[in-house]
Design an enzyme around this catalytic site. Sequence first.
Site, PDB file in Angstrom:
ATOM      1  N   THR A 131       0.821  -1.206   0.000  1.00 40.09           N
ATOM      2  CA  THR A 131       0.000   0.000   0.000  1.00 40.09           C
ATOM      3  C   THR A 131       0.859   1.262   0.000  1.00 40.09           C
ATOM      4  O   THR A 131       2.003   1.237   0.485  1.00 40.09           O
ATOM      5  CB  THR A 131      -0.896  -0.010   1.268  1.00 40.09           C
ATOM      6  N   ASP A 132       0.289   2.359  -0.469  1.00 34.41           N
ATOM      7  CA  ASP A 132       1.018   3.642  -0.419  1.00 34.41           C
ATOM      8  C   ASP A 132       1.106   4.171   1.017  1.00 34.41           C
ATOM      9  O   ASP A 132       1.870   5.097   1.291  1.00 34.41           O
ATOM     10  CB  ASP A 132       0.361   4.689  -1.335  1.00 34.41           C
ATOM     11  N   GLU A 133       0.321   3.567   1.934  1.00 40.53           N
ATOM     12  CA  GLU A 133       0.295   4.090   3.314  1.00 40.53           C
ATOM     13  C   GLU A 133       1.633   3.902   4.032  1.00 40.53           C
ATOM     14  O   GLU A 133       1.895   4.554   5.031  1.00 40.53           O
ATOM     15  CB  GLU A 133      -0.858   3.451   4.098  1.00 40.53           C
ATOM     16  N   TYR A 156      -1.578  -0.576  10.975  1.00 39.63           N
ATOM     17  CA  TYR A 156      -1.740  -1.237   9.663  1.00 39.63           C
ATOM     18  C   TYR A 156      -0.549  -0.930   8.755  1.00 39.63           C
ATOM     19  O   TYR A 156       0.108  -1.838   8.248  1.00 39.63           O
ATOM     20  CB  TYR A 156      -3.050  -0.788   8.990  1.00 39.63           C
ATOM     21  N   LYS A 160       2.452  -3.351   7.224  1.00 37.03           N
ATOM     22  CA  LYS A 160       2.701  -3.531   5.790  1.00 37.03           C
ATOM     23  C   LYS A 160       4.143  -3.103   5.455  1.00 37.03           C
ATOM     24  O   LYS A 160       4.821  -3.759   4.663  1.00 37.03           O
ATOM     25  CB  LYS A 160       1.709  -2.720   4.954  1.00 37.03           C
TER      26      LYS A 160
END
Length: 350
Positions: A131-133, A156, A160
Amino acid sequence: MKKILITGGAGFIGSHVVRRFVKKYPEYKIFNLDALTYAGNLENLSDIKNEPNHRFVKGDITDQKFIEGLFNEYDFNGVVHLAAESHVDRSITNPMEFIMTNIVGTVNLLNAARNCWKENFEGKRFYHISTDEVYGSLGDEGFFTETTPYDPQSPYSASKASSDHLVRAYHNTYKLPVVLSNCSNNYGPNQFPEKLIPLIIHNIENNKPLPVYGKGLNIRDWLYVEDHAAAIDLIFHKGADGETYNIGGNNEWRNIDIVKKICSVMDQKLNRETGTSEKLITYVKDRAGHDMRYAINATKIKNELGWEPSLQFEEGIEKTVDWYLANKEWLQNVTSGDYQKYYEKMYRDR
Ligand code: NAD
Ligand code: TYD
């Protein structure tokens, strides 16, 4: 025949990836491994459940023995790893599940691939979906590129980020053939209604308040899920070994604007007077540590692999609303039972 293991294939994005691979590559055997948590749903795959090149396997990636056994039995040629705990709010309430699935689960898969492939990596590939997060939060300006330093802010995104680092470490240390991608927010059919867009559609339909966190000014870059599945297909087959590709929609929206947009589409579709749904908007307590803005620079995948989003947001959101309105039974099934408890707990104090 190529044997491909897709993890998390009963979830939102995974089900679109499994469908694409099963239909496009009849010469592959697709093993779809999923633990069927609250987010996994075999109804997402009802149209392809009897395809001869699709095999569903129920199992948990945190179960090391089971994962080892699966690799030893089938000796997969490739892995497309999507299984994860994926909802930020749940990670704030219960981080340990995220550590177990997203980190330990990923390491189990890396170890099993490495042991099974025994340094003979010809024709093998381990593709990790992220994810870009992991890049953290942007201010008003700038974009995430593949070289943006990691700065995850939620349990989260930290889980990741950790799994991304481990995948790269296995490439560097053991030469495991890997490829990674980091994508922006997805939307589309089959997304579990804990995430913003389906939650808003569901609540409008049921005349329930539309919870907007904080002032609704946080920005996300939205991509239609089938465009993500197309990018995954391309990266799996054409991406360079050891590389990372950012995938984005080039489609930034403030939360409040996207909620208003959905309100207007829903008013039309439900033949309600313009402005009816907007009256349901309710500002609620902000998410803890809420990232302000995500935005992807997807130049690398465009220049190197020729991928771009195919769908404009206007078209994508109409398709999405139409799907949810046509699949009330799906929504009914996933929101019965535990969902009610989750919803009450998550939104009670907001
Ligand atoms: P999802 O929550 O809809 O689906 C996750 C799937 O993984 C479910 O089917 C669930 O049953 C399965 N799963 C969970 N724990 C498992 C375990 N221990 N063993 C086996 N299966 C397990 O998630 P999603 O939105 O489809 O996201 C898929 C992947 O894409 C994730 O890795 C996520 O981090 C990444 N991603 C998501 C988005 C997004 O906007 N949704 C954006 C970028 C990247
Ligand atoms: P979400 O769909 O949970 O994705 P992510 O947190 O991974 O970006 O949330 C998208 C944005 O919408 C995020 O800024 C939080 C916000 N949001 C709300 O305002 N209300 C809600 O009920 C939810 C679920 C999210």
